[in-house]
Design a protein around this motif. Structure first.
Motif, PDB file in Angstrom:
ATOM      1  N   ALA A  46      47.985 -44.116  25.238  1.00 24.25           N
ATOM      2  CA  ALA A  46      46.702 -44.803  25.277  1.00 24.25           C
ATOM      3  C   ALA A  46      46.575 -45.564  23.959  1.00 24.25           C
ATOM      4  N   TYR A  47      45.838 -46.650  23.978  1.00 23.86           N
ATOM      5  CA  TYR A  47      45.753 -47.523  22.813  1.00 23.86           C
ATOM      6  C   TYR A  47      44.330 -47.640  22.320  1.00 23.86           C
ATOM      7  N   VAL A  48      44.188 -47.768  20.998  1.00 26.84           N
ATOM      8  CA  VAL A  48      42.874 -47.971  20.385  1.00 26.84           C
ATOM      9  C   VAL A  48      43.026 -49.030  19.294  1.00 26.84           C
ATOM     10  N   CYS A  49      41.982 -49.859  19.134  1.00 24.35           N
ATOM     11  CA  CYS A  49      41.993 -50.915  18.116  1.00 24.35           C
ATOM     12  C   CYS A  49      42.085 -50.308  16.722  1.00 24.35           C
ATOM     13  N   ARG A  50      42.466 -51.136  15.778  1.00 23.93           N
ATOM     14  CA  ARG A  50      42.551 -50.694  14.391  1.00 23.93           C
ATOM     15  C   ARG A  50      41.197 -50.837  13.694  1.00 23.93           C
ATOM     16  N   SER A  51      40.131 -50.407  14.360  1.00 16.49           N
ATOM     17  CA  SER A  51      38.803 -50.420  13.746  1.00 16.49           C
ATOM     18  C   SER A  51      38.143 -49.063  13.973  1.00 16.49           C
ATOM     19  N   VAL A  52      37.393 -48.623  12.984  1.00 18.66           N
ATOM     20  CA  VAL A  52      36.732 -47.333  13.065  1.00 18.66           C
ATOM     21  C   VAL A  52      35.690 -47.346  14.178  1.00 18.66           C
ATOM     22  N   GLU A  53      35.051 -48.497  14.401  1.00 15.59           N
ATOM     23  CA  GLU A  53      34.027 -48.597  15.438  1.00 15.59           C
ATOM     24  C   GLU A  53      34.613 -48.313  16.825  1.00 15.59           C
ATOM     25  N   CYS A  54      35.774 -48.870  17.121  1.00 13.27           N
ATOM     26  CA  CYS A  54      36.420 -48.629  18.419  1.00 13.27           C
ATOM     27  C   CYS A  54      36.825 -47.167  18.554  1.00 13.27           C
ATOM     28  N   LEU A  55      37.327 -46.584  17.486  1.00 12.20           N
ATOM     29  CA  LEU A  55      37.707 -45.175  17.524  1.00 12.20           C
ATOM     30  C   LEU A  55      36.483 -44.304  17.765  1.00 12.20           C
ATOM     31  N   GLU A  56      35.377 -44.592  17.073  1.00 12.94           N
ATOM     32  CA  GLU A  56      34.137 -43.831  17.268  1.00 12.94           C
ATOM     33  C   GLU A  56      33.664 -43.939  18.716  1.00 12.94           C
ATOM     34  N   ARG A  57      33.744 -45.132  19.288  1.00 14.10           N
ATOM     35  CA  ARG A  57      33.331 -45.333  20.679  1.00 14.10           C
ATOM     36  C   ARG A  57      34.251 -44.569  21.629  1.00 14.10           C
ATOM     37  N   ALA A  58      35.545 -44.556  21.341  1.00 11.10           N
ATOM     38  CA  ALA A  58      36.499 -43.823  22.185  1.00 11.10           C
ATOM     39  C   ALA A  58      36.250 -42.323  22.117  1.00 11.10           C
ATOM     40  N   ILE A  59      35.855 -41.827  20.941  1.00 12.82           N
ATOM     41  CA  ILE A  59      35.543 -40.406  20.792  1.00 12.82           C
ATOM     42  C   ILE A  59      34.267 -40.070  21.557  1.00 12.82           C
ATOM     43  N   LYS A  60      33.251 -40.914  21.382  1.00 11.74           N
ATOM     44  CA  LYS A  60      31.954 -40.662  22.016  1.00 11.74           C
ATOM     45  C   LYS A  60      32.040 -40.672  23.543  1.00 11.74           C
ATOM     46  N   THR A  61      32.777 -41.632  24.090  1.00  9.57           N
ATOM     47  CA  THR A  61      32.874 -41.761  25.545  1.00  9.57           C
ATOM     48  C   THR A  61      34.019 -40.932  26.134  1.00  9.57           C
ATOM     49  N   ARG A  62      34.769 -40.232  25.269  1.00  7.77           N
ATOM     50  CA  ARG A  62      35.928 -39.446  25.692  1.00  7.77           C
ATOM     51  C   ARG A  62      36.969 -40.324  26.398  1.00  7.77           C
ATOM     52  N   GLY A  63      37.100 -41.563  25.945  1.00  2.35           N
ATOM     53  CA  GLY A  63      38.054 -42.502  26.528  1.00  2.35           C
ATOM     54  C   GLY A  63      39.496 -42.060  26.365  1.00  2.35           C
ATOM     55  N   LEU A  64      39.830 -41.521  25.192  1.00  5.89           N
ATOM     56  CA  LEU A  64      41.205 -41.048  24.965  1.00  5.89           C
ATOM     57  C   LEU A  64      41.497 -39.832  25.828  1.00  5.89           C
ATOM     58  N   ASP A  65      40.519 -38.935  25.965  1.00  2.00           N
ATOM     59  CA  ASP A  65      40.719 -37.753  26.808  1.00  2.00           C
ATOM     60  C   ASP A  65      41.040 -38.161  28.245  1.00  2.00           C
ATOM     61  N   ARG A  66      40.276 -39.119  28.765  1.00  2.00           N
ATOM     62  CA  ARG A  66      40.490 -39.561  30.146  1.00  2.00           C
ATOM     63  C   ARG A  66      41.803 -40.307  30.306  1.00  2.00           C
ATOM     64  N   ALA A  67      42.123 -41.165  29.343  1.00  2.00           N
ATOM     65  CA  ALA A  67      43.345 -41.965  29.442  1.00  2.00           C
ATOM     66  C   ALA A  67      44.597 -41.085  29.383  1.00  2.00           C
ATOM     67  N   LEU A  68      44.541 -40.042  28.564  1.00  2.00           N
ATOM     68  CA  LEU A  68      45.706 -39.166  28.417  1.00  2.00           C
ATOM     69  C   LEU A  68      45.649 -37.963  29.348  1.00  2.00           C
ATOM     70  N   GLU A  69      44.556 -37.829  30.078  1.00  2.00           N
ATOM     71  CA  GLU A  69      44.377 -36.710  31.013  1.00  2.00           C
ATOM     72  C   GLU A  69      44.580 -35.370  30.315  1.00  2.00           C
ATOM     73  N   HIS A  70      44.012 -35.247  29.103  1.00  2.00           N
ATOM     74  CA  HIS A  70      44.187 -34.045  28.304  1.00  2.00           C
ATOM     75  C   HIS A  70      43.071 -33.988  27.263  1.00  2.00           C
ATOM     76  N   LYS A  71      42.628 -32.791  26.898  1.00  2.00           N
ATOM     77  CA  LYS A  71      41.619 -32.626  25.850  1.00  2.00           C
ATOM     78  C   LYS A  71      42.262 -32.917  24.502  1.00  2.00           C
ATOM     79  N   ILE A  72      41.665 -33.847  23.758  1.00  2.00           N
ATOM     80  CA  ILE A  72      42.201 -34.251  22.458  1.00  2.00           C
ATOM     81  C   ILE A  72      41.607 -33.352  21.374  1.00  2.00           C
ATOM     82  N   GLU A  73      42.457 -32.830  20.505  1.00  2.00           N
ATOM     83  CA  GLU A  73      42.001 -31.988  19.396  1.00  2.00           C
ATOM     84  C   GLU A  73      41.396 -32.855  18.300  1.00  2.00           C
TER      85      GLU A  73
END
Length: 89
Positions: A46-73
């Motif tokens: 899964a990919y995330v932009c090189r900005s803290v704002e995008c990472l924060e949004r991905a954490i908040k919406t659980r985008g990485l969890d859904r994309a990787l089909e796994h709970k992210i530590e």
């Protein structure tokens, strides 16, 4: 003929961007989730932009969890934040 640029979608902002501009997070076959700096590690990515704002949004919406089909530590998120903040300098 110009060379084709591979595009990927950021899980934070949901924008299509060139693959080289994004950071890849990969889940291996055994379930380990790591940051892939080479972009070539085996596993589901899964990919995330090189900005803290995008990472924060991905954490908040659980985008990485859904994309990787796994709970992210939280350690993976901390590693990503450190990488992004080091890149801003």
């Amino acid at each position: 003929m110009p060379k084709k640029i591979p595009m990927r979608m950021c899980v934070g902002c949901r924008e299509m961007k060139p693959k080289r501009e994004l950071i890849r997070v990969v889940r291996s076959q055994d379930g380990n989730v790591t940051v892939d700096f080479t972009g070539k590690a085996a596993g589901r990515g899964a990919y995330v932009c090189r900005s803290v704002e995008c990472l924060e949004r991905a954490i908040k919406t659980r985008g990485l969890d859904r994309a990787l089909e796994h709970k992210i530590e939280d350690t993976v998120f901390l590693q990503l934040k450190e990488e992004l903040q080091a890149g801003d300098r």
